[in-house]
Write a protein that holds these residues in place. Structure first.
Motif, PDB file in Angstrom:
ATOM      1  N   ILE A   6      26.649  -7.652 -41.415  1.00 20.86           N
ATOM      2  CA  ILE A   6      27.621  -6.697 -42.275  1.00 20.86           C
ATOM      3  C   ILE A   6      27.301  -7.045 -43.776  1.00 20.86           C
ATOM      4  CG2 ILE A   6      30.029  -6.934 -43.012  1.00 20.86           C
ATOM      5  CD1 ILE A   6      30.520  -8.665 -40.378  1.00 20.86           C
ATOM      6  N   PHE A   7      27.215  -5.840 -44.325  1.00 23.58           N
ATOM      7  CA  PHE A   7      26.843  -5.925 -45.482  1.00 23.58           C
ATOM      8  C   PHE A   7      28.203  -5.020 -46.418  1.00 23.58           C
ATOM      9  CE2 PHE A   7      25.031  -1.630 -44.939  1.00 23.58           C
ATOM     10  CZ  PHE A   7      25.560  -1.025 -46.075  1.00 23.58           C
ATOM     11  N   VAL A   8      28.419  -5.838 -47.768  1.00 22.24           N
ATOM     12  CA  VAL A   8      29.451  -4.999 -48.625  1.00 22.24           C
ATOM     13  C   VAL A   8      28.646  -4.940 -49.969  1.00 22.24           C
ATOM     14  CG1 VAL A   8      31.735  -5.135 -49.648  1.00 22.24           C
ATOM     15  CG2 VAL A   8      31.192  -6.324 -47.421  1.00 22.24           C
ATOM     16  N   GLY A  53      28.775  -5.702 -37.781  1.00 21.13           N
ATOM     17  CA  GLY A  53      28.571  -4.392 -38.694  1.00 21.13           C
ATOM     18  C   GLY A  53      29.816  -4.245 -39.373  1.00 21.13           C
ATOM     19  N   GLY A  54      29.605  -3.646 -40.420  1.00 20.05           N
ATOM     20  CA  GLY A  54      30.939  -2.945 -41.520  1.00 20.05           C
ATOM     21  C   GLY A  54      31.318  -1.623 -40.765  1.00 20.05           C
ATOM     22  N   GLU A  55      32.641  -1.384 -40.688  1.00 24.46           N
ATOM     23  CA  GLU A  55      33.232  -0.084 -40.420  1.00 24.46           C
ATOM     24  C   GLU A  55      33.866   0.644 -41.349  1.00 24.46           C
ATOM     25  OE1 GLU A  55      32.680   1.809 -37.980  1.00 24.46           O
ATOM     26  OE2 GLU A  55      31.599   0.217 -36.214  1.00 24.46           O
ATOM     27  N   SER A  56      34.782   0.009 -42.270  1.00 26.32           N
ATOM     28  CA  SER A  56      35.668   0.910 -43.188  1.00 26.32           C
ATOM     29  C   SER A  56      35.838  -0.036 -44.565  1.00 26.32           C
ATOM     30  CB  SER A  56      36.913   1.053 -42.619  1.00 26.32           C
ATOM     31  OG  SER A  56      37.810   1.990 -43.442  1.00 26.32           O
ATOM     32  N   VAL A  57      36.437   0.525 -45.619  1.00 27.45           N
ATOM     33  CA  VAL A  57      36.604  -0.410 -46.687  1.00 27.45           C
ATOM     34  C   VAL A  57      37.604   0.257 -47.616  1.00 27.45           C
ATOM     35  CG1 VAL A  57      34.800   0.820 -48.210  1.00 27.45           C
ATOM     36  CG2 VAL A  57      35.728  -1.463 -48.772  1.00 27.45           C
ATOM     37  N   ASP A  58      38.427  -0.311 -48.249  1.00 30.47           N
ATOM     38  CA  ASP A  58      39.409   0.144 -49.210  1.00 30.47           C
ATOM     39  C   ASP A  58      39.625  -0.943 -50.273  1.00 30.47           C
ATOM     40  OD1 ASP A  58      41.311   1.851 -50.033  1.00 30.47           O
ATOM     41  OD2 ASP A  58      42.431   1.701 -48.588  1.00 30.47           O
ATOM     42  N   ILE A  59      40.249  -0.431 -51.273  1.00 25.78           N
ATOM     43  CA  ILE A  59      40.455  -1.111 -52.665  1.00 25.78           C
ATOM     44  C   ILE A  59      41.909  -0.909 -53.090  1.00 25.78           C
ATOM     45  CG2 ILE A  59      39.580  -1.325 -54.713  1.00 25.78           C
ATOM     46  CD1 ILE A  59      37.052  -0.006 -54.010  1.00 25.78           C
ATOM     47  N   ASP A  60      42.539  -2.167 -53.547  1.00 31.47           N
ATOM     48  CA  ASP A  60      43.752  -2.192 -53.979  1.00 31.47           C
ATOM     49  C   ASP A  60      43.739  -1.922 -55.459  1.00 31.47           C
ATOM     50  OD1 ASP A  60      43.380  -4.481 -55.355  1.00 31.47           O
ATOM     51  OD2 ASP A  60      44.433  -5.650 -53.858  1.00 31.47           O
ATOM     52  N   THR A  61      44.821  -1.863 -56.126  1.00 32.62           N
ATOM     53  CA  THR A  61      45.031  -1.505 -57.479  1.00 32.62           C
ATOM     54  C   THR A  61      44.560  -2.565 -58.615  1.00 32.62           C
ATOM     55  OG1 THR A  61      47.362  -2.391 -57.643  1.00 32.62           O
ATOM     56  CG2 THR A  61      46.858   0.294 -57.178  1.00 32.62           C
ATOM     57  N   ALA A  62      44.322  -3.674 -57.977  1.00 35.02           N
ATOM     58  CA  ALA A  62      43.763  -4.829 -58.796  1.00 35.02           C
ATOM     59  C   ALA A  62      42.319  -4.911 -58.550  1.00 35.02           C
ATOM     60  CB  ALA A  62      44.417  -6.202 -58.454  1.00 35.02           C
ATOM     61  N   VAL A  67      37.821  -5.018 -46.193  1.00 35.77           N
ATOM     62  CA  VAL A  67      36.817  -4.821 -45.229  1.00 35.77           C
ATOM     63  C   VAL A  67      36.942  -4.758 -43.701  1.00 35.77           C
ATOM     64  CG1 VAL A  67      34.482  -4.989 -44.422  1.00 35.77           C
ATOM     65  CG2 VAL A  67      34.952  -5.419 -47.051  1.00 35.77           C
ATOM     66  N   ALA A  68      36.930  -3.889 -43.122  1.00 31.88           N
ATOM     67  CA  ALA A  68      36.955  -3.938 -41.580  1.00 31.88           C
ATOM     68  C   ALA A  68      35.667  -3.901 -40.833  1.00 31.88           C
ATOM     69  CB  ALA A  68      38.031  -2.562 -41.030  1.00 31.88           C
ATOM     70  N   ALA A  69      35.506  -5.031 -40.106  1.00 31.82           N
ATOM     71  CA  ALA A  69      34.200  -5.274 -39.741  1.00 31.82           C
ATOM     72  C   ALA A  69      34.095  -5.719 -38.074  1.00 31.82           C
ATOM     73  CB  ALA A  69      33.355  -6.016 -40.371  1.00 31.82           C
ATOM     74  N   SER A  94      32.479 -12.694 -27.251  1.00 31.86           N
ATOM     75  CA  SER A  94      33.011 -11.450 -27.166  1.00 31.86           C
ATOM     76  C   SER A  94      32.702 -10.558 -28.680  1.00 31.86           C
ATOM     77  CB  SER A  94      34.686 -11.454 -27.522  1.00 31.86           C
ATOM     78  OG  SER A  94      34.905 -12.381 -28.239  1.00 31.86           O
ATOM     79  N   SER A  95      33.040  -9.444 -28.722  1.00 30.79           N
ATOM     80  CA  SER A  95      32.660  -8.748 -30.001  1.00 30.79           C
ATOM     81  C   SER A  95      34.347  -8.348 -30.402  1.00 30.79           C
ATOM     82  CB  SER A  95      32.148  -7.202 -29.637  1.00 30.79           C
ATOM     83  OG  SER A  95      31.829  -6.474 -30.865  1.00 30.79           O
ATOM     84  N   ALA A  96      34.631  -9.077 -31.765  1.00 30.40           N
ATOM     85  CA  ALA A  96      35.899  -9.105 -32.152  1.00 30.40           C
ATOM     86  C   ALA A  96      35.872  -8.339 -33.366  1.00 30.40           C
ATOM     87  CB  ALA A  96      36.286 -10.438 -32.101  1.00 30.40           C
ATOM     88  N   ALA A  97      37.082  -7.843 -33.959  1.00 27.30           N
ATOM     89  CA  ALA A  97      37.307  -7.369 -35.201  1.00 27.30           C
ATOM     90  C   ALA A  97      37.476  -8.196 -36.353  1.00 27.30           C
ATOM     91  CB  ALA A  97      38.519  -6.097 -35.197  1.00 27.30           C
ATOM     92  N   LEU A  98      37.224  -7.947 -37.523  1.00 31.68           N
ATOM     93  CA  LEU A  98      37.100  -9.026 -38.630  1.00 31.68           C
ATOM     94  C   LEU A  98      37.627  -8.213 -39.823  1.00 31.68           C
ATOM     95  CD1 LEU A  98      36.338 -11.860 -39.916  1.00 31.68           C
ATOM     96  CD2 LEU A  98      34.198 -10.830 -40.689  1.00 31.68           C
ATOM     97  N   VAL A  99      38.744  -8.797 -40.460  1.00 34.23           N
ATOM     98  CA  VAL A  99      39.320  -8.340 -41.621  1.00 34.23           C
ATOM     99  C   VAL A  99      38.926  -9.249 -42.919  1.00 34.23           C
ATOM    100  CG1 VAL A  99      41.167  -7.003 -42.996  1.00 34.23           C
ATOM    101  CG2 VAL A  99      40.965  -7.186 -40.391  1.00 34.23           C
ATOM    102  N   LEU A 100      38.396  -8.583 -43.933  1.00 31.36           N
ATOM    103  CA  LEU A 100      38.003  -9.582 -45.179  1.00 31.36           C
ATOM    104  C   LEU A 100      38.705  -9.118 -46.273  1.00 31.36           C
ATOM    105  CD1 LEU A 100      33.957  -9.872 -44.852  1.00 31.36           C
ATOM    106  CD2 LEU A 100      35.716 -11.606 -44.211  1.00 31.36           C
ATOM    107  N   ARG A 101      39.072  -9.916 -47.286  1.00 32.87           N
ATOM    108  CA  ARG A 101      39.699  -9.672 -48.427  1.00 32.87           C
ATOM    109  C   ARG A 101      38.600 -10.152 -49.673  1.00 32.87           C
ATOM    110  NH1 ARG A 101      45.102 -10.011 -52.055  1.00 32.87           N
ATOM    111  NH2 ARG A 101      44.172 -10.809 -53.888  1.00 32.87           N
TER     112      ARG A 101
END
Length: 375
Positions: A6-8, A53-62, A67-69, A94-101
């Motif tokens: 995964i990269f960001v 792998g990384g799949e999607s990204v979003d950003i808050d107002t701060a 990251v969804a990976a 298993s192949s599991a989903a991961l959420v990062l802030r």
């Protein structure tokens, strides 16, 4: 040493790199007997490397980054090891989903695993205010924190909401694929959050795939059935409250294959979705016909009821089964109602201002287009 990590990365508005981060799962190791063991065990050898792998990204107002990976087996992003299914590593890879802030400077604030002993991957993530929402799909059981769904399932989509400050899950739903109901399989697309914390999610469902049931889809309200005889795949849209209660759900489509890949919300909470279809479809308005193998579209639905507001077809002008155009990403600037779409096309495509021509007529080129909120 993993096969895939995964990269960001964060860039300035001018495209200069500010920082980048890489995260990867640990390899799978086996003893001479073939049994899966912890890496570092005497006599253990590396059997396979991670598939992350990384799949999607979003950003808050701060400026915090979400990251969804996905990862295989066990991962450590700097907060200690986390398993794809707690207590089962290393025997279950298993192949599991991961959420990062991450902070605006790339430091990990929290990391939440959507656990499974099977295979799950995220497709989209959204953040708004105190809420984070993720959708994805897979087969089998799902667990996140104290929430779990243990029903036997065919292929299904999932949606879950997290607290943006802590990563704790507030609700979890599986959509489609329940074996006991012989339910249609569901495939995740996009997700969004309105100003009140309600979650809107889109995707598609099918009764004709290898891991799909043959019955209707139920997302919490009335059953949703295929739009006609011989149907391959329809799209669905559903809205849930901030607590995860079903508010409404709708399905649309033709007799071919209809897919939904992304979703964003207007300032008033209406959903604009993007995807592609094969042949002729009806997404709630007039029928549309693809002039290529796949026809990209965008469509708008009422956030209050799910009623169709408009739908538009875009894309190629070359009639050939190999000319598969697709619309994979959508973003709406809520301040101006300006809509941005992106995808790929073959040969030539017209979005309303004249044709674009591919560099090589037999290969795919990428496109980006800007539209108003009526397309």
């Amino acid at each position: 040493t993993d096969n895939q990590d995964i990269f960001v990365a964060k860039y300035t508005a001018a495209g200069a790199l500010i920082w980048s981060r890489v995260y990867g799962s640990v390899p799978e190791c086996r003893a001479s007997s073939g049994a899966v063991v912890l890496c570092g065990t005497s006599g253990a050898v590396v059997y396979s490397h991670g598939d992350d792998g990384g799949e999607s990204v979003d950003i808050d107002t701060a400026g915090n980054i979400y990251v969804a990976a996905y990862f295989k087996g066990r991962i450590d992003v700097g907060l200690g090891p986390q398993d794809g299914y707690a207590g089962s590593y290393p025997s279950v890879q298993s192949s599991a989903a991961l959420v990062l802030r991450l902070s605006d400077m790339g430091a990990v604030s929290w990391s939440t695993v959507i656990e499974t002993p099977d295979q799950h991957r995220p497709t989209d993530i959204a953040v708004r205010g105190a809420h984070v929402a993720i959708t994805g799909g897979g087969t089998g059981r799902v667990r996140i924190g104290s929430l779990s769904v243990t029903d036997a399932t065919f292929y299904h989509a999932f949606a879950t909401a997290l607290d943006a400050s802590t990563g704790a899950a507030s609700w979890l739903r599986l959509m489609g694929g329940h074996v006991a109901r012989d339910e249609a399989g569901a495939f995740a697309g996009g997700i969004g959050i309105d100003a009140y914390g309600n979650v809107l999610v889109t995707g598609s469902f099918s009764v004709s795939c290898s891991y799909c049931g043959t019955g209707p889809l139920n997302l919490g309200g009335a059953d949703l059935s295929p739009s006609g005889a011989g149907n391959v795949q329809d799209i669905f849209i559903a809205k849930y409250s901030s607590a995860g209660a079903h508010l409404w759900s709708r399905s649309y489509g033709g007799v071919g294959r209809d897919g939904a890949s992304d979703l964003d919300l207007t300032a008033s909470g209406d959903a604009i979705i993007a995807g592609e279809f094969v042949g002729t479809t009806n997404l709630g308005g007039l029928s549309m016909t693809a002039t290529t193998g796949y026809g990209p579209y965008a469509a708008r639905y009422s956030g209050t009821t799910g009623a169709h507001m408009w739908s538009s077809r875009f894309g190629g002008t070359r009639v050939a089964s190999s000319s598969d155009d697709s619309l994979g990403a959508l973003h709406l600037d809520r301040a101006t109602d300006q809509l941005f779409i992106g995808g790929v096309f073959v040969h030539a495509a017209d979005f309303g201002s004249g044709p674009l021509f591919a560099y090589d007529v037999d290969e795919r080129d990428a496109f980006i287009a800007s539209l108003d909120a009526t397309a």
